[in-house]
Design a protein around this motif. Structure first.
Motif, PDB file in Angstrom:
ATOM      1  N   SER A  73      41.933 -16.511   6.906  1.00 60.07           N
ATOM      2  CA  SER A  73      41.050 -17.684   6.934  1.00 60.07           C
ATOM      3  C   SER A  73      40.802 -18.151   5.515  1.00 60.07           C
ATOM      4  CB  SER A  73      39.727 -17.337   7.619  1.00 60.07           C
ATOM      5  OG  SER A  73      39.043 -16.355   6.900  1.00 60.07           O
ATOM      6  N   ARG A  74      40.671 -19.459   5.352  1.00 61.49           N
ATOM      7  CA  ARG A  74      40.406 -20.079   4.050  1.00 61.49           C
ATOM      8  C   ARG A  74      39.398 -21.197   4.266  1.00 61.49           C
ATOM      9  NH1 ARG A  74      42.411 -16.399   2.674  1.00 61.49           N
ATOM     10  NH2 ARG A  74      44.426 -15.918   1.772  1.00 61.49           N
ATOM     11  N   ALA A 130      31.545 -13.871  13.108  1.00 61.14           N
ATOM     12  CA  ALA A 130      32.429 -13.462  12.004  1.00 61.14           C
ATOM     13  C   ALA A 130      33.831 -13.359  12.588  1.00 61.14           C
ATOM     14  CB  ALA A 130      31.968 -12.120  11.454  1.00 61.14           C
ATOM     15  N   LEU A 131      34.780 -14.046  11.952  1.00 59.57           N
ATOM     16  CA  LEU A 131      36.147 -14.088  12.491  1.00 59.57           C
ATOM     17  C   LEU A 131      36.736 -12.692  12.651  1.00 59.57           C
ATOM     18  CD1 LEU A 131      37.592 -17.153  10.569  1.00 59.57           C
ATOM     19  CD2 LEU A 131      37.400 -16.914  13.034  1.00 59.57           C
ATOM     20  N   ASP A 132      36.506 -11.795  11.613  1.00 59.23           N
ATOM     21  CA  ASP A 132      37.144 -10.475  11.690  1.00 59.23           C
ATOM     22  C   ASP A 132      36.598  -9.663  12.855  1.00 59.23           C
ATOM     23  OD1 ASP A 132      34.716 -10.177  10.558  1.00 59.23           O
ATOM     24  OD2 ASP A 132      35.340  -8.768   8.976  1.00 59.23           O
ATOM     25  N   GLN A 133      35.304  -9.895  13.199  1.00 60.28           N
ATOM     26  CA  GLN A 133      34.737  -9.143  14.326  1.00 60.28           C
ATOM     27  C   GLN A 133      35.368  -9.571  15.638  1.00 60.28           C
ATOM     28  OE1 GLN A 133      30.500  -9.295  14.472  1.00 60.28           O
ATOM     29  NE2 GLN A 133      30.316  -8.046  12.606  1.00 60.28           N
ATOM     30  N   VAL A 134      35.579 -10.905  15.765  1.00 62.41           N
ATOM     31  CA  VAL A 134      36.186 -11.402  16.998  1.00 62.41           C
ATOM     32  C   VAL A 134      37.582 -10.798  17.149  1.00 62.41           C
ATOM     33  CG1 VAL A 134      36.989 -13.459  18.206  1.00 62.41           C
ATOM     34  CG2 VAL A 134      34.921 -13.568  16.837  1.00 62.41           C
ATOM     35  N   VAL A 135      38.335 -10.799  16.052  1.00 65.69           N
ATOM     36  CA  VAL A 135      39.710 -10.306  16.141  1.00 65.69           C
ATOM     37  C   VAL A 135      39.734  -8.790  16.382  1.00 65.69           C
ATOM     38  CG1 VAL A 135      41.896 -10.086  14.910  1.00 65.69           C
ATOM     39  CG2 VAL A 135      40.596 -12.202  14.786  1.00 65.69           C
ATOM     40  N   THR A 136      38.821  -8.060  15.731  1.00 65.58           N
ATOM     41  CA  THR A 136      38.771  -6.608  15.947  1.00 65.58           C
ATOM     42  C   THR A 136      38.507  -6.309  17.413  1.00 65.58           C
ATOM     43  OG1 THR A 136      37.791  -6.494  13.775  1.00 65.58           O
ATOM     44  CG2 THR A 136      37.771  -4.464  15.024  1.00 65.58           C
ATOM     45  N   HIS A 182      48.024  -8.012  10.425  1.00 67.80           N
ATOM     46  CA  HIS A 182      47.638  -8.046   9.028  1.00 67.80           C
ATOM     47  C   HIS A 182      46.505  -9.066   8.939  1.00 67.80           C
ATOM     48  CE1 HIS A 182      47.612  -8.116   4.787  1.00 67.80           C
ATOM     49  NE2 HIS A 182      47.984  -9.400   4.733  1.00 67.80           N
ATOM     50  N   LEU A 183      45.258  -8.565   8.691  1.00 63.90           N
ATOM     51  CA  LEU A 183      44.095  -9.461   8.803  1.00 63.90           C
ATOM     52  C   LEU A 183      43.455  -9.731   7.445  1.00 63.90           C
ATOM     53  CD1 LEU A 183      42.392  -7.883  11.948  1.00 63.90           C
ATOM     54  CD2 LEU A 183      44.070  -9.727  11.846  1.00 63.90           C
ATOM     55  N   ASP A 184      43.102 -10.971   7.244  1.00 63.36           N
ATOM     56  CA  ASP A 184      42.347 -11.358   6.042  1.00 63.36           C
ATOM     57  C   ASP A 184      41.399 -12.481   6.474  1.00 63.36           C
ATOM     58  OD1 ASP A 184      41.446 -12.140   3.590  1.00 63.36           O
ATOM     59  OD2 ASP A 184      43.295 -13.180   3.004  1.00 63.36           O
ATOM     60  N   LEU A 185      40.309 -12.025   7.119  1.00 67.41           N
ATOM     61  CA  LEU A 185      39.417 -13.023   7.745  1.00 67.41           C
ATOM     62  C   LEU A 185      37.988 -12.861   7.229  1.00 67.41           C
ATOM     63  CD1 LEU A 185      40.768 -12.499  11.362  1.00 67.41           C
ATOM     64  CD2 LEU A 185      41.159 -14.525   9.964  1.00 67.41           C
TER      65      LEU A 185
END
Ligand code: ADP
Length: 644
Positions: free
Chosen positions: A563-564, A497-503, A522-525
């Motif tokens: 991410s889109r 999951a992208l948000d987990q990697v970034v967190t 500012h995250l929207d992943l």
């Protein structure tokens, strides 16, 4: 009942009848039997039981003797004579079988060559002669010898033994499948009718010179039937001929000794042997042709495999000999940029534009010497092509000998990438050295300052600068290590999951004490992707690092990631934007090149490797990466990764 057993019972049945048929057929001349199947049937019976253990074989021989004895006694012969007759009648096929097996020098019963047929005939004649000499033919006293009657008996017995033996060896012992095609039924029926007519024509009046008629079915059958079919035809002809014996007014009988009918007997032998030999030779020929075709197919398959292997090779392979170029693979064509002429006199340098590494046309004499006569393993480096298409080829040659011919094997190895890598490594090393030298000088300078004036104020300032310098060195070394790891190119993708990697990334940056430089995120992943988690994190870390580095020192760095779903199905598009100084105008592509650095702006300078690595990581996942300046300031980096 198995095939073997059926054969056995058939021959046993024939053997029970054989002595009777022989002993009962003295129609025309009381000294000579019209038919004498005893030796032939006995031989066939022995071929069927030959493989039995010795004791059982002896039992069979004894049983044969009993059959002959009982039949002879039943037909009025005195017991002593009947016993002698039986003994000799069993001895003959045994001698014939043993002699044939021994002289033929190969296992099995089926004749394979003309020599085998000759051996069988010789065994039949010799064993038949033995019977005569031992007085085993009814009515033929030993005192009659030598006589024309003996000759008659020998001929008669040999004909039956040889023809019967030959036919049944093929019918009973030929295990091979037919190589010859079976003929149509109407062809076989026509042949049988013609054969019957020919036999009747021959035997109708043996004194007439019509015996040649027997050759007709033999040639026809031998040329058109399968081996087994020819054996059946020969049997059929023999049976029709023997059947003629039992017709009223027997024309087959003997008028005097050695009449025309004896010539017919010999012709039966000749035509049977001839027909079967013909069929056997055709069979052998068909098999040879089949084998040849098979060999041809095999060598063709091997040749095309070899060609495929050579064509699959990245190295160019060329074989040259006295005549010139014998063969070459497709890599050679690609490396040299055109197909090879076969002419030995061809000037290699001019034909392919081969140059020395510093760009002069290669001396053709040197090239030819190495290619055609040089020492094995001698190597040359040549350049082919110009500009961006130029390649460096390493050419080596070695002698090969095959089937008495000597050739030279040339190997063309593209070392362009290797050379580029060596160049890259040396410039990398000097770059690293240069990068480390800067902060080291700073460090030295501040240490000197502290040495000169070890007061607390100076020490604090010096320590802070020294820490910056060492941080900078750490960064250089890390980039270097990452570069080495990513160059190896191993990928272990999994669903992340992208948000987990970034967190995770943000947290570890915080715990590493980078707080003072930490950007606002500012995250929207919302997406999950299929990627190597370690490499993905390194990629994002680089981008975050750059966002911080390329934001003016007194501004708070901002990083917005979103991410889109990409326009291309199955891919996720990630955008990392900052509000920093922005990519130098017009360098949107160059910044991804190794060691490319923009003008010194932002907080610190790097090694010029970060984005090259980043794009390479994206490339390893099959994605694309671009960058652009934001109209409202800062830059945006966009890359795609496979969706999970
Ligand atoms: P380095 O940062 O070590 O110089 P990189 O490969 O990471 O090397 O970047 C190459 C160049 O691209 C940088 O020198 C800089 O000019 C430019 N660049 C990279 N990231 C950014 C960014 N976020 N904003 C502006 N310029 C950037």
């Amino acid at each position: 009942m198995g095939r073997q057993a059926a054969r056995l019972w058939f021959v046993v049945g024939c053997y029970l009848l054989a002595p009777y048929l022989g002993l009962d057929s003295f129609e025309v001349d009381p000294r000579i039997a019209e038919v004498w199947p005893l030796g032939g049937v006995g031989f066939v019976l022995l071929t069927v039981v030959w493989g039995l253990p010795r004791r059982r074989l002896l039992l069979v021989l004894a049983a044969m003797l009993v059959v002959c004895f009982v039949t002879a006694v039943a037909l009025g012969e005195p017991p002593a004579y009947a016993a002698w007759f039986g003994l000799v009648a069993v001895l003959q096929p045994w001698v014939m079988a043993a002699a044939y097996r021994r002289l033929r020098g190969a296992p099995g019963w089926v004749p394979r060559h003309a020599a085998d047929v000759g051996t069988l005939l010789a065994a039949a004649i010799a064993s038949s002669l033995l019977v005569g000499l031992l007085g085993g033919y009814p009515g033929l006293a030993v005192t009659d010898l030598p006589s024309k009657v003996l000759l008659w008996w020998v001929l008669r017995n040999a004909v039956f033994s040889f023809v019967g033996g030959l036919i049944f060896c093929v019918l009973f012992h030929r295990e091979r499948t037919e190589a010859l095609p079976a003929s149509a039924w109407y062809h076989r029926v026509g042949l049988a009718a013609v054969a019957a007519l020919c036999v009747v024509g021959t035997y109708h009046d043996p004194s007439l010179p019509l015996s040649w008629l027997l050759i007709v079915p033999s040639v026809w059958g031998g040329m058109t039937l399968t081996v087994r079919g020819t054996a059946w035809l020969t049997l059929y002809v023999a049976l029709v001929a023997a059947g003629m014996t039992y017709l009223p007014q027997n024309q087959f009988g003997y008028v005097g000794l050695l009449p025309a009918a004896s010539i017919v007997d010999l012709l039966v032998v000749a035509s049977s042997a001839f027909a079967l030999l013909l069929a056997l030779m055709r069979d052998q020929r068909a098999r040879l042709i089949e084998e040849l075709a098979e060999r041809g197919r095999e060598s063709e398959a091997q040749r095309s495999l070899l060609e495929a292997v050579l064509d699959a090779m990245d190295e160019g392979v060329v074989v040259v000999d006295d005549q010139g170029v014998r063969s070459h693979n497709s890599a050679t064509r690609q490396l040299l940029g055109r197909p090879l002429p076969t002419d030995r006199a061809m000037a290699w340098s001019e034909t392919f534009g081969l140059q020395t590494l510093d760009g002069r046309l290669f001396d053709d004499a040197t090239l030819r010497r190495v290619l055609y006569e040089g020492l094995d393993g001698e190597r040359l480096e040549v350049r082919v092509g110009h500009g961006a298409d130029a390649r460096v080829l390493e050419v080596s040659a070695q002698s090969v000998s095959h089937g008495g011919d000597a050739s030279r094997l040339l190997l063309l190895h593209d070392v362009t990438a290797q050379r580029a890598r060596v160049r890259e490594l040396s410039s990398f090393a000097s770059m690293v050295a240069h990068d480390l030298r800067g902060p080291l000088t700073v460090l030295d300078g501040w240490l000197e300052v502290v040495e000169d004036d070890p007061g607390p104020e100076q020490a604090d300032a010096a320590l802070a600068r020294a820490r910056d310098a060492s941080e900078r060195m750490r960064q250089v070394i890390e980039d270097w290590l990452n570069y080495a790891v990513v160059q190896e190119g191993r990928l272990h993708p999994e669903v992340v999951a992208l948000d987990q990697v970034v967190t995770g990334l943000v947290e570890s940056r915080r715990s590493a004490g980078l707080d003072h430089d930490e950007p606002r995120f500012h995250l929207d992943l919302p997406h999950r992707v299929r990627a190597d988690p370690g490499l993905l994190r390194q990629l994002l870390d680089n981008l975050v690092d750059n966002a911080v580095k390329y934001t003016a020192a007194d501004d708070v760095p901002l990083v917005s990631m979103r991410s889109r779903a990409d326009d291309e199905p199955g891919w996720v598009r990630v955008e990392v934007a900052d509000r920093g100084v922005g990519i130098p105008a017009g360098q949107e592509e160059q910044i991804f090149e190794e060691f490319h650095r923009g003008p010194a702006e932002g907080r610190s300078q790097g090694t010029g490797l970060g984005l090259a690595l980043t794009r390479r990581i994206v490339g390893m996942h099959g994605g694309r990466m671009t960058a652009h300046r934001n109209p409202e300031g800062g830059s945006t980096f966009v890359f795609t990764v496979p969706a999970a």
